[in-house]
Design a protein around this motif. Structure first.
Motif, short mmCIF file in Angstrom:
data_model
loop_
_atom_site.label_atom_id
_atom_site.label_comp_id
_atom_site.label_asym_id
_atom_site.label_seq_id
_atom_site.Cartn_x
_atom_site.Cartn_y
_atom_site.Cartn_z
N SER A 9 0.87 14.40 -8.87
CA SER A 9 0.45 13.56 -10.04
C SER A 9 -1.11 13.01 -9.81
O SER A 9 -1.46 12.41 -10.60
N SER A 10 -1.27 12.57 -8.47
CA SER A 10 -2.33 11.64 -8.08
C SER A 10 -3.68 12.51 -8.62
O SER A 10 -4.62 11.79 -8.84
N ILE A 11 -3.72 13.75 -8.72
CA ILE A 11 -4.78 14.41 -9.08
C ILE A 11 -4.90 14.06 -10.58
O ILE A 11 -6.20 13.89 -11.12
N THR A 12 -3.91 14.02 -11.29
CA THR A 12 -4.36 13.45 -12.97
C THR A 12 -4.72 11.98 -12.83
O THR A 12 -5.77 11.68 -13.57
N LEU A 13 -4.46 11.11 -11.84
CA LEU A 13 -4.80 9.96 -11.96
C LEU A 13 -6.08 9.83 -11.43
O LEU A 13 -7.13 9.15 -12.08
N ARG A 14 -6.86 10.47 -10.68
CA ARG A 14 -8.12 10.57 -10.19
C ARG A 14 -8.89 11.04 -11.30
O ARG A 14 -10.07 10.75 -11.71
N LYS A 15 -8.43 12.00 -12.19
CA LYS A 15 -9.21 12.54 -13.21
C LYS A 15 -9.31 11.59 -14.37
O LYS A 15 -10.28 11.58 -15.19
N ARG A 16 -8.32 10.58 -14.36
CA ARG A 16 -8.43 9.68 -15.51
C ARG A 16 -9.42 8.44 -15.25
O ARG A 16 -9.76 7.53 -16.07
N GLU A 17 -9.82 8.40 -14.02
CA GLU A 17 -10.72 7.44 -13.66
C GLU A 17 -12.04 7.37 -14.27
O GLU A 17 -12.46 8.66 -14.67
N GLN A 37 -0.41 1.10 -5.98
CA GLN A 37 -1.44 1.32 -7.02
C GLN A 37 -1.20 1.98 -8.13
O GLN A 37 -1.60 1.85 -9.12
N ILE A 38 -0.17 3.02 -7.78
CA ILE A 38 0.27 4.09 -9.10
C ILE A 38 1.37 3.01 -9.83
O ILE A 38 1.29 3.33 -11.03
N ARG A 39 2.21 2.50 -9.34
CA ARG A 39 3.22 1.69 -9.87
C ARG A 39 4.09 2.71 -10.81
O ARG A 39 4.65 3.73 -10.22
N ARG A 40 4.16 2.36 -11.95
CA ARG A 40 4.85 3.45 -12.85
C ARG A 40 3.92 4.34 -13.70
O ARG A 40 4.45 4.79 -14.76
N LEU A 41 2.67 4.39 -13.48
CA LEU A 41 1.77 5.35 -14.09
C LEU A 41 2.30 6.82 -14.25
O LEU A 41 2.28 7.50 -15.10
N VAL A 42 2.97 7.23 -12.90
CA VAL A 42 3.27 8.61 -12.82
C VAL A 42 4.62 8.51 -11.96
O VAL A 42 4.74 7.56 -11.27
N SER A 43 5.16 9.58 -11.94
CA SER A 43 6.58 9.69 -11.12
C SER A 43 5.93 10.13 -9.84
O SER A 43 5.24 11.05 -9.67
N PHE A 44 6.71 9.59 -8.67
CA PHE A 44 6.69 10.08 -7.35
C PHE A 44 7.95 9.67 -6.54
O PHE A 44 8.79 8.98 -6.97
N ASP A 45 7.90 10.16 -5.41
CA ASP A 45 9.13 9.89 -4.66
C ASP A 45 9.19 8.69 -4.14
O ASP A 45 8.28 7.76 -3.59
N ARG A 46 10.36 7.79 -4.65
CA ARG A 46 10.82 6.41 -4.20
C ARG A 46 10.63 6.10 -2.67
O ARG A 46 10.15 4.94 -2.40
N ALA A 65 0.07 -5.84 -3.33
CA ALA A 65 0.83 -4.52 -3.20
C ALA A 65 2.42 -4.96 -3.18
O ALA A 65 3.27 -4.36 -3.68
N LEU A 66 2.72 -6.13 -2.39
CA LEU A 66 4.03 -6.18 -2.30
C LEU A 66 4.97 -6.66 -3.58
O LEU A 66 5.96 -6.07 -4.10
N LEU A 67 4.33 -7.25 -4.13
CA LEU A 67 4.78 -7.78 -5.67
C LEU A 67 4.97 -6.47 -6.63
O LEU A 67 5.87 -6.33 -7.37
N ALA A 68 4.00 -5.55 -6.47
CA ALA A 68 3.90 -4.42 -7.27
C ALA A 68 4.74 -3.58 -6.80
O ALA A 68 5.80 -2.97 -7.65
N LEU A 69 5.04 -3.43 -5.45
CA LEU A 69 5.93 -2.57 -4.95
C LEU A 69 7.58 -3.21 -5.28
O LEU A 69 8.73 -2.29 -5.64
N ALA A 70 7.80 -4.53 -5.22
CA ALA A 70 8.95 -5.08 -5.38
C ALA A 70 9.61 -4.98 -7.00
O ALA A 70 10.79 -4.69 -7.28
N ASP A 71 8.52 -4.86 -7.93
CA ASP A 71 9.03 -4.82 -9.23
C ASP A 71 9.17 -3.19 -9.47
O ASP A 71 10.30 -2.92 -9.98
N LEU A 72 8.70 -2.37 -8.66
CA LEU A 72 9.04 -0.82 -8.84
C LEU A 72 10.27 -0.74 -8.13
O LEU A 72 11.01 -0.04 -8.76
#
Length: 485
Positions: free
Chosen positions: A208-216, A235-244, A316-323
């Motif tokens: 789904s990173s391809i979709t994120l790049r197209k949205r830029e 940077q992705i956070r909860r924008l799309v799903s990916f492996d935890r 980055a750590l705060l974003a990952l901790a929230d995720l």
């Protein structure tokens, strides 16, 4: 300076002999093995003899330096210890003695030991976990060449290259030379190729990173390589799903990155404080101050780079901790404000120094002060012993030469003359040692002497020191003295 018993030893002394023989290289390279060795022996013999006849000046110079500076270091150490509580002083002393007796199995008291995860240790741990997974038949890699751990590591390294290229690009200006511009262009092209490889691997693990790049948002001017967003899990956070598991890997690496940035920041702040102290106390003149300012500017740039790296890692750590649902991460990694970036000797503005702050500040400095005081005292003892052994050597050498004839008797007279000359030259040594020890016992004498020196320099009068001890320049030349032969 930190090794017990080393005094103020000159570690470069063995190299000076070879330094004097460097001009022989053009001659000895044309010689055969035998002549080559004989030539070196002749020149080393001459060098050793010149060193022996100059022992009077060299040893006396060492002793004068030690006796003139020992009071300052010993008194400074005594005044520093007066600020430390007896309990803490006893604890530090025991730890110092334990390290001196067994430095392998005891912590180094001259270093601030902070147990934090390192990037190398985290990468090794992740690699071992992947190895165990492969051994058990579990393979989560989607590429034969790049594993999930290698992917996230590659992304963090690319961030570092982006920051380095951005800093290098900012250094260019209208009058930059072609070679500087070419170097930036080549690095920019190389980074662009690495980014293409990165995105091709990223879409394997996060399609789904391809979709994120197209949205830029599309810009008229293509972004520069250091402006390209890498779309790491933080940077992705909860924008799309990916492996935890990718987020967990990045969290571990970011944790180590933040601690390393703080360590680099602390180290460079200490260096900056030392440079400021050296500049204010010792440097005079435009040239020396210009070089000092350049060194300080380099330190400030490194401090700013470590500051930015920590802030980026914390974000980055705060974003990952929230995720990932981790708690108290914001308490472990506090915001780094500009007012917080100061060395240990710079207390926070508006706050008085506490006893804990003083103890943390002077712990390492106490050990270094103790080492300096001990090394100067050892220097006086060792130099006096070298003088005694030198005199005994000449007595023995003179007696050894007395058994020979003609030229041997001349050598005996020469050695005896050197013995007498050095003995007269060192007659003032007990007075120098006594004066230094008196200054240690009575600090008022030391400060009185320093005040007199300051007043002499202030008035601009040139001080002439009379010394009844003859030097080699005024002593009779033993080679020109008549002999009985």
């Amino acid at each position: 300076m930190l090794t017990p018993g080393a005094s103020l030893g000159d570690g470069e002394a063995p190299e000076r002999g070879w330094g004097e023989l460097n001009p022989l290289a053009t001659s000895t390279r044309e010689m055969g093995p035998g002549t080559h060795r004989d030539t070196l022996d002749y020149h080393f013999g001459d060098y050793n003899w010149r060193k022996i006849v100059r022992l009077g000046d060299s040893l006396l110079k060492k002793l004068k330096i030690a006796t003139s500076d020992i009071a300052e270091h010993v008194i400074a150490h005594q005044e520093l210890e007066a600020m430390i509580s007896p309990e803490r002083l006893v604890s530090w002393t025991h730890a110092m003695i334990a390290w001196e007796l067994n430095p392998t199995n005891n912590p180094n008291p001259y270093e601030v030991a902070v147990k934090t995860p390192t990037q190398a240790a985290v990468r090794r741990q992740l690699a071992e976990e992947e190895e165990k997974a492969l051994a058990s038949g579990v393979d989560v890699s989607l590429s034969d060449e790049v594993s999930p751990c290698s992917l996230i590591t590659m992304g963090i390294d690319l961030e570092g290259e982006q920051h380095s290229l951005k800093t290098l690009t900012k250094s260019l200006w209208d009058h930059s030379q072609d070679c500087q511009i070419t170097r930036v262009k080549l690095r920019s092209n190389a980074l662009m190729q690495k980014l293409e490889e990165w995105f091709s691997l990223l879409q394997l693990y996060i399609p789904s990173s391809i979709t994120l790049r197209k949205r830029e948002p599309q810009k008229k001017v293509p972004p520069k390589p250091f402006e390209v967003q890498l779309w790491m899990p933080s940077q992705i956070r909860r924008l799309v799903s990916f492996d935890r598991s990718l987020a967990e890997i990045e969290y571990k690496l970011r944790n180590a990155q933040a601690h390393k940035a703080l360590g680099i920041l602390q180290h460079n702040l200490q260096i900056r404080a030392t440079l400021y102290d050296i500049k204010d106390r010792w440097l005079r003149g435009q040239g020396a101050n210009t070089r000092a300012l350049n060194a300080l500017a380099t330190m400030q740039a490194r401090i700013a780079a470590a500051r930015d790296k920590y802030r980026h890692a914390r974000t980055a750590l705060l974003a990952l901790a929230d995720l990932l649902g981790y708690s108290n991460v914001d308490q472990e990694f506090l915001p780094l404000q500009d007012k917080d970036i100061r060395s240990m000797v710079e207390p926070e503005p508006g706050l008085e120094e506490t006893q804990e702050f003083v103890a943390e500040t002077i712990h390492v400095e106490w050990g270094k002060s103790r080492a300096r005081a001990q090394r100067f005292q050892e220097e006086i003892e060792l130099v006096q012993e070298e003088m005694n052994r030198t005199l005994r050597f000449f007595v023995w050498k003179a007696a050894d030469w007395c058994g020979l004839k003609a030229y041997a008797e001349r050598q005996a007279v020469l050695c005896q003359s050197l013995h007498d000359t050095f003995k007269r030259q060192w007659e003032g040594v007990p007075g120098l040692v006594k004066s230094a020890r008196d200054e240690i016992e009575k600090p008022a004498l030391f400060y009185q002497q320093k005040q007199k020196e300051f007043e002499r320099k202030k008035t601009g009068n040139k001080v002439f020191v009379s010394n009844s001890v003859p030097s080699l320049s005024t002593a009779p030349d033993p080679l020109n003295q008549p002999t009985d032969v």
